[in-house]
Design an enzyme around this catalytic site. Structure first.
Site, PDB file in Angstrom:
ATOM      1  N   GLY A  25       0.841  -1.185   0.000  1.00 12.60           N
ATOM      2  CA  GLY A  25       0.000   0.000   0.000  1.00 12.60           C
ATOM      3  C   GLY A  25       0.880   1.240   0.000  1.00 12.60           C
ATOM      4  N   ASN A  26       0.301   2.382  -0.311  1.00 18.94           N
ATOM      5  CA  ASN A  26       1.070   3.632  -0.350  1.00 18.94           C
ATOM      6  C   ASN A  26       0.121   4.815  -0.400  1.00 18.94           C
ATOM      7  OD1 ASN A  26       0.510   3.405  -3.337  1.00 18.94           O
ATOM      8  ND2 ASN A  26       2.008   1.758  -3.064  1.00 18.94           N
ATOM      9  N   GLY A  41       9.058   0.110   0.149  1.00 14.33           N
ATOM     10  CA  GLY A  41       9.488  -1.014   0.983  1.00 14.33           C
ATOM     11  C   GLY A  41       9.825  -0.709   2.429  1.00 14.33           C
ATOM     12  N   SER A  70       6.919   1.932  -5.437  1.00 18.10           N
ATOM     13  CA  SER A  70       6.978   1.403  -6.808  1.00 18.10           C
ATOM     14  C   SER A  70       5.716   1.761  -7.601  1.00 18.10           C
ATOM     15  CB  SER A  70       7.166  -0.113  -6.775  1.00 18.10           C
ATOM     16  OG  SER A  70       6.120  -0.690  -6.037  1.00 18.10           O
ATOM     17  N   GLU A  71       4.663   2.183  -6.895  1.00 19.17           N
ATOM     18  CA  GLU A  71       3.428   2.570  -7.599  1.00 19.17           C
ATOM     19  C   GLU A  71       3.365   4.077  -7.869  1.00 19.17           C
ATOM     20  OE1 GLU A  71       1.784   0.513  -9.011  1.00 19.17           O
ATOM     21  OE2 GLU A  71       1.540  -1.327  -7.842  1.00 19.17           O
ATOM     22  N   HIS A  90      -3.590   3.992  -1.710  1.00 17.28           N
ATOM     23  CA  HIS A  90      -3.690   2.642  -2.280  1.00 17.28           C
ATOM     24  C   HIS A  90      -3.653   1.641  -1.133  1.00 17.28           C
ATOM     25  CE1 HIS A  90      -2.993  -0.953  -4.424  1.00 17.28           C
ATOM     26  NE2 HIS A  90      -1.708  -1.015  -4.171  1.00 17.28           N
ATOM     27  N   HIS A  92      -4.765  -2.532   0.409  1.00 16.63           N
ATOM     28  CA  HIS A  92      -5.005  -3.940   0.078  1.00 16.63           C
ATOM     29  C   HIS A  92      -6.033  -4.504   1.064  1.00 16.63           C
ATOM     30  CE1 HIS A  92      -0.755  -4.559  -1.917  1.00 16.63           C
ATOM     31  NE2 HIS A  92      -1.481  -3.654  -2.523  1.00 16.63           N
ATOM     32  N   HIS A 153      -5.367  -7.359  -7.029  1.00 19.92           N
ATOM     33  CA  HIS A 153      -4.387  -6.528  -6.335  1.00 19.92           C
ATOM     34  C   HIS A 153      -5.003  -5.750  -5.164  1.00 19.92           C
ATOM     35  CE1 HIS A 153      -0.920  -3.392  -6.970  1.00 19.92           C
ATOM     36  NE2 HIS A 153      -1.251  -3.522  -5.711  1.00 19.92           N
TER      37      HIS A 153
HETATM   38 ZN   LIG Z   1      -0.552  -2.642  -4.036  1.00 23.48          ZN
END
Ligand SMILES: [Zn+2]
Length: 216
Positions: A25-26, A41, A70-71, A90, A92, A153
């Site tokens: 998530g981010n 990370g 990374s997103e 974002h 999950h 996802h």
């Molecule tokens: Zn994700």
């Protein structure tokens, strides 16, 4: 500094409410022609204000100590294509991800969902995490709404600020749970497009605390 403190507060809420686990998530927040995003990370409990990464929306240049999530392309695409979008989260979360795994849209069945999202939540076609295709598919499925599921996802929630983006993620997760429960009781009754439109307009223009006419 204030927006980074808000980011830390939001991360804390996401963890407490089980919207994310581990380092997945981010979140990000727009600031002028840039946005701030969580580092890649790093465990949420370890993140401090100096760890957020700044990315320029025009040049995609990065400033900060760490690699961005990374997103980041997905976040950048939301800001580039949606002028009204000031924050992106974002997650999950479990029930929303269950719908994403089944490639099943979350139908427009409750009022808080259609007010804050603008309707049901559609599923973007699958693409690998972090890929430009994922950003492209996501924006296509998102349209003018404030939430979209990423196939196999998770969920993306947008808002005019972090509070709203977090509420989008909460309401989508709650609705996903309600839909699963309601299906056990019988057929779902969806709200009509006219009622959805009317509630969305009310939410965008009039929702929130307001002084009574008499005390203005
Ligand atoms: Zn994700």
């Amino acid at each position: 500094m204030e927006c980074k403190l808000q980011m830390l507060q939001t991360i804390k809420s996401m963890c407490q409410e089980n919207l994310v686990l581990g380092t997945w998530g981010n979140i990000s927040v727009r600031e002028d022609n840039c946005f701030w995003i969580t580092p890649s990370g790093m465990p949420y409990t370890a993140i401090q204000t100096q760890d957020f990464v700044k990315i320029n929306l025009q040049t995609e240049e990065t400033e900060g100590l760490w690699k961005p999530s990374s997103e980041w392309r997905l976040h950048a695409a939301c800001y580039q294509q949606r002028e009204d979008c000031k924050a992106v989260i974002h997650t999950h979360s479990i029930y929303a991800t269950a719908f994403a795994v089944a490639h099943a849209p979350i139908p427009p069945v409750v009022e808080d969902l259609v007010q804050i999202v603008g309707g049901g939540v559609d599923v973007a076609d699958y693409a690998l995490p972090g890929s430009p295709e994922l950003a492209e598919n996501t924006l296509k499925a998102l349209g003018a709404k404030n939430a979209v599921l990423l196939a196999n996802h998770g969920l993306i929630g947008l808002g005019r600020d972090l509070t709203e983006a977090l509420n989008v993620c909460r309401i989508v997760e709650k609705t996903a749970q309600v839909v699963v429960a309601a299906k056990m009781l019988g057929q779902l009754q969806e709200l009509s497009p006219a009622d959805i439109h009317s509630m969305r307009q009310f939410y965008l223009t009039s929702y929130g605390p307001g002084l009574r006419e008499e005390v203005k």
